[in-house]
Enzyme design. Structure first.
Site, mmCIF file in Angstrom:
data_model
loop_
_atom_site.group_PDB
_atom_site.id
_atom_site.type_symbol
_atom_site.label_atom_id
_atom_site.label_comp_id
_atom_site.label_asym_id
_atom_site.label_seq_id
_atom_site.Cartn_x
_atom_site.Cartn_y
_atom_site.Cartn_z
ATOM 1 N N LYS A 154 84.542 70.768 38.013
ATOM 2 C CA LYS A 154 83.083 70.819 38.154
ATOM 3 C C LYS A 154 82.455 71.697 37.067
ATOM 4 C CE LYS A 154 81.148 68.923 40.965
ATOM 5 N NZ LYS A 154 80.703 67.498 40.852
ATOM 6 N N SER B 292 82.438 62.068 41.629
ATOM 7 C CA SER B 292 83.398 63.002 41.045
ATOM 8 C C SER B 292 84.494 63.178 42.078
ATOM 9 C CB SER B 292 82.719 64.358 40.771
ATOM 10 O OG SER B 292 83.391 65.054 39.742
ATOM 11 N N GLY C 159 78.682 56.779 42.709
ATOM 12 C CA GLY C 159 79.564 57.239 43.800
ATOM 13 C C GLY C 159 78.910 57.095 45.155
ATOM 14 N N TYR D 97 89.957 71.841 41.009
ATOM 15 C CA TYR D 97 88.703 71.155 41.379
ATOM 16 C C TYR D 97 87.510 71.945 40.837
ATOM 17 C CZ TYR D 97 84.537 69.982 44.006
ATOM 18 O OH TYR D 97 83.231 69.678 44.326
ATOM 19 N N ASN E 30 83.563 52.526 37.378
ATOM 20 C CA ASN E 30 84.595 53.566 37.466
ATOM 21 C C ASN E 30 84.353 54.626 36.408
ATOM 22 O OD1 ASN E 30 87.169 55.041 37.118
ATOM 23 N ND2 ASN E 30 87.882 53.544 38.625
ATOM 24 N N VAL F 45 76.169 82.523 53.565
ATOM 25 C CA VAL F 45 77.596 82.759 53.334
ATOM 26 C C VAL F 45 78.166 83.382 54.607
ATOM 27 C CG1 VAL F 45 79.332 83.951 51.912
ATOM 28 C CG2 VAL F 45 77.184 83.151 50.870
ATOM 29 N N LYS G 149 83.857 51.272 52.338
ATOM 30 C CA LYS G 149 83.096 51.882 51.251
ATOM 31 C C LYS G 149 81.696 51.287 51.115
ATOM 32 C CE LYS G 149 86.447 54.545 49.907
ATOM 33 N NZ LYS G 149 86.333 55.995 49.817
ATOM 34 N N TYR H 31 78.742 87.866 50.279
ATOM 35 C CA TYR H 31 77.799 88.131 49.187
ATOM 36 C C TYR H 31 76.524 87.338 49.457
ATOM 37 C CZ TYR H 31 80.191 83.852 47.898
ATOM 38 O OH TYR H 31 80.752 82.611 47.952
ATOM 39 N N SER I 274 79.340 55.491 47.881
ATOM 40 C CA SER I 274 80.080 55.458 49.158
ATOM 41 C C SER I 274 80.283 56.833 49.750
ATOM 42 C CB SER I 274 81.500 54.901 48.953
ATOM 43 O OG SER I 274 81.491 53.726 48.248
#
Ligand code: NDP
Length: 319
Positions: A163, A81, A7, A159, A59, A251, A39, A284, A9
């Protein structure tokens, strides 16, 4: 040494390839579309690319697609991903490429005589998504946390689920096949773009500066893209690195991100108010100890946001 980056690019991978070339590695980098200048051109223009960078078409959804790219490599950095939140068909667009793609890459690594380690770009999405404990200022999220797939299915966090399932499957496959696996689990990644295409996390920063009147009522972890790329390399070069490495500089609630931007860019129009009247979600803590043990130094959020906005302006993504 020869390393593979999948991946290449993408936002994070472009920085990873740049730093790997800077450090003298020979890089076999996979992209989906070799014929698209958007790309590939920014990769071919990196220092050292002429001498030590090869681009290979691969791919995630094609069996065996990564065999050639992985062949002869000492390290594999699997970053590819799909990263977006809105999908008509989450199974086909997010879950399959993340999960099947990760297994596809790992299958190409089995029984490699040269391979020392696979570094997988996972995410805080695979760490912090569970119903309890409630995230309060006393709670410290660390590498022992695993997101709950059932919670994510119920809440349609596709999503984040992609993951979570991909990382879970990677650990199982690596154990069964004797692959030395390390994962990097970054929070929302900010910082300058090398690629000319807007990626999802840079779009989150663009949303603050594109004239929108409101900001979302969310608290998120932030980390700079250069720190993420460095962490991948440290996780390979440090022989004793193992397990997962959470990457969060800080955070912050979006209201504070806006405050930081207001101090940095007094002339840019920024959102004045929160999108709803609900109480702000608690901030947090996220443990930095493990990542610091790699020797990682953190870019402060102020610097990262400044560099992101300047990069977005330079690439004309802002009005
Ligand atoms: P980008 O969208 O810039 O990069 C994603 C990369 O994945 C692109 O190169 C894309 O290829 C590739 N890809 C997607 N689908 C396929 C497919 N079917 N076959 C081959 N390649 C595919 O995002 P980021 O750089 O931000 O993300 C990189 C990694 O980091 C991802 O694993 C993401 O989940 C993870 N991550 C990102 C965070 C962030 O805030 N940015 C936070 C935590 C983790 P193409 O260029 O052809 O579209």
């Amino acid at each position: 040494e020869v390393v593979c980056v999948t991946g290449a690019s993408g936002f994070i991978a472009s920085w990873l390839v740049k730093f790997l070339l800077q450090r003298g590695y020979t890089v076999k980098a996979t992209v989906r579309d070799l014929s698209d200048p958007k790309k590939v051109d920014h990769l071919f223009n990196l220092d050292g690319a002429k001498e030590r960078l090869t681009l290979i078409k691969a791919n995630l959804l094609e069996e065996g697609s990564f065999d050639y790219a992985v062949q002869g490599c000492h390290a594999v950095f699997h970053t590819a991903s799909p990263f977006f939140f809105i999908a008509k068909d989450p199974q086909a667009e997010l879950l399959d490429p993340a999960l099947k793609g990760t297994l596809n890459v790992l299958k190409s690594c089995v029984n490699s005589p040269t391979l020392k380690r696979v570094v997988l770009t996972s995410s805080i999405a695979a760490v912090a998504n569970k119903e309890s404990p409630n995230k309060t200022p006393d709670v410290v999220v660390d590498e022992t946390w695993f997101s709950d797939p059932e919670f994510l299915r119920r809440t349609e966090g596709w999503y984040d689920l992609s993951k979570t399932l991909a990382e879970e499957a990677a650990w199982k496959f690596a154990k069964e096949n004797n692959i030395d696996l390390v994962t990097i689990n970054p929070a929302l990644v900010s910082g300058p773009l090398l690629q000319p295409v807007l990626n999802t996390s840079a779009a989150a920063v663009l949303n603050f500066v594109n004239g929108s009147p409101t900001f979302k009522n969310v608290s998120v972890g932030w980390i700079d893209v250069r720190d993420v790329a460095n962490a991948h390399i440290l996780a390979y070069e440090n022989a004793s690195a193992n397990g997962r490495y959470l990457l969060v500089e800080r955070v912050e609630h979006h209201s504070n991100a806006v405050k930081i931007l207001r101090d940095l860019f007094p002339t840019i129009q920024l959102p004045e108010k929160c999108i709803d009247d609900k109480p702000y979600p608690a901030i947090y803590q996220v443990s930095k100890e493990k990542a610091k043990s790699l020797g990682l130094e953190y870019t402060p959020l102020e610097v990262s946001l400044k560099d992101t906005v300047e990069s977005l302006k330079e690439k004309k993504f802002t009005p």
